[in-house]
Design an enzyme around this catalytic site. Structure first.
Site, PDB file in Angstrom:
ATOM      1  N   GLY A 141     -10.085  -4.437   1.515  1.00  0.00           N
ATOM      2  CA  GLY A 141      -9.325  -4.454   2.764  1.00  0.00           C
ATOM      3  C   GLY A 141      -9.562  -3.205   3.585  1.00  0.00           C
ATOM      4  CB  THR A 161      -0.884  -0.017   1.273  1.00  0.00           C
ATOM      5  OG1 THR A 161      -1.813  -1.102   1.175  1.00  0.00           O
ATOM      6  CG2 THR A 161      -1.659   1.249   1.482  1.00  0.00           C
ATOM      7  CB  THR A 199       0.774  -0.485   4.994  1.00  0.00           C
ATOM      8  OG1 THR A 199       1.158  -1.597   4.155  1.00  0.00           O
ATOM      9  CG2 THR A 199       1.950  -0.089   5.860  1.00  0.00           C
ATOM     10  N   GLY A 200      -0.694  -3.286   5.846  1.00  0.00           N
ATOM     11  CA  GLY A 200      -0.521  -4.617   6.423  1.00  0.00           C
ATOM     12  C   GLY A 200      -1.704  -5.485   6.061  1.00  0.00           C
TER      13      GLY A 200
HETATM   14  N1  ASP Z   1      -3.732  -3.115   3.856  1.00  0.00           N
HETATM   15  C1  ASP Z   1      -3.739  -3.503   2.474  1.00  0.00           C
HETATM   16  C2  ASP Z   1      -4.912  -4.411   2.233  1.00  0.00           C
HETATM   17  O1  ASP Z   1      -5.162  -5.285   3.030  1.00  0.00           O
HETATM   18  C3  ASP Z   1      -2.483  -4.160   2.032  1.00  0.00           C
HETATM   19  C4  ASP Z   1      -1.206  -3.533   2.546  1.00  0.00           C
HETATM   20  O2  ASP Z   1      -1.237  -2.493   3.168  1.00  0.00           O
HETATM   21  O3  ASP Z   1      -0.126  -4.083   2.326  1.00  0.00           O
HETATM   22  O4  ASP Z   1      -5.542  -4.293   1.209  1.00  0.00           O
END
Ligand code: ASP
Length: 291
Positions: free
Chosen positions: A189, A159, A209-210
């Site tokens: 998400g 992200t 992010t995650g």
């Molecule tokens: N949070 C984002 C999602 O789950 C992905 C990410 O931030 O790496 O879509």
């Protein structure tokens, strides 16, 4: 003291086996873009959106041009923006066919009475508003996540985000993503969800992010804001949120900035692509904890 500060992230899916030289250079450039806009009087909202649009356009992160497809080979992108002092917010989910989801999210905030549009309705709105379309999906996206394979299939992710405190003390946040690699079609998400992946009020601005499902279950961005409102220092509030994500068995990180310009960028993953410009003008760029 400059009177303004900002931080950005390029996702928490960093892998020590990879070389992030290009991303490091680009994150510095994106911070310099933000600095120039703020120095010439740009608002927190303008700067957060401009920096995220730059991150989207680079093709280096799993957002915008860097996006990865879902299980059907389609590109469904998510984004949200929030302005702190007005608490206005805009978000778009499962958007197909447009270059900059964050700009569409801002259009939704400013040109509709709604906070979020998704899917076909979002696409029709983006088209009507003149958002820039992607000419040819198959050749446009760069799949920036290739190689960030330190996660199990189905949870590779990335992200981009930006949090800003401008010279007038206003806060804003912007977040954009292609989400989880190989995601189920229609999956949304945390990134476009106000209070989960992004938040801004008059005290604090957050971009996460995650593993999005865990950030939703933690109400991560809102939780951080409410901890700050209850009197917790920013660093402690941010750490507590990440402790909860870790306790759920997940990984990720966040960036946050408060009304005094303090910045926190905790993460519970191998690395977090991140950069910041503090109130005293110091610029930093990091991916791991020892660089
Ligand atoms: N949070 C984002 C999602 O789950 C992905 C990410 O931030 O790496 O879509």
């Amino acid at each position: 003291m400059t009177g303004f500060a900002l931080a950005l992230h390029g996702g928490a899916g960093a892998n020590r086996k990879l070389n992030y030289a290009r991303e490091r250079v680009h994150m510095r450039e994106a911070i310099e873009l933000g600095r120039a806009l703020l120095a010439s009087g740009g608002t927190a909202l303008d700067v957060a959106v401009a920096v995220v649009a730059e991150l989207e356009a680079s093709g280096l992160y799993i957002a915008g041009k860097g996006g990865s497809p879902n299980r059907d080979g389609e590109y469904e992108l998510d984004a949200c923006v929030m302005e702190g002092h007005t608490r206005r917010a805009g978000a778009v989910a499962a958007l197909r066919g447009f270059k900059s989801p964050i700009e569409v999210a801002r259009m939704i905030m400013e040109r509709t009475p709604h906070v979020m549009l998704c899917g076909l309705g979002a696409e029709r709105f983006a088209r009507e508003q003149g958002a820039e379309p992607i000419p040819d999906e198959a050749s446009w996206f760069t799949h920036a996540c290739a190689g960030e394979s330190n996660f199990a299939p189905g949870v590779m992710h990335g992200t981009v985000g930006c949090v800003v405190r401008d010279g007038a003390g206003r806060l804003a946040s912007a977040t954009s993503t292609a989400g989880v690699f190989d995601k189920t079609p229609g999956r949304v998400g945390d990134s476009p969800l106000i209070g989960a992946g992004g938040w801004a009020d008059d005290r604090v601005s957050v971009s996460c992010t995650g593993q999005g499902e865990l950030f939703i279950r933690a109400a991560a961005a809102a939780q951080l804001a409410f901890r700050v409102r209850a009197g917790a220092p920013l660093a402690e509030a941010a750490m507590r949120v990440m402790d909860e994500i870790a306790a759920f068995g997940g990984d990720g990180g966040l960036i946050a900035i408060d009304a005094n310009g303090a910045i926190a960028m905790p993460y519970r993953s191998e690395g977090l692509k991140r950069a910041s410009l503090s109130m005293d003008g110091a610029l930093s760029v990091h991916v791991f904890d020892d660089d």
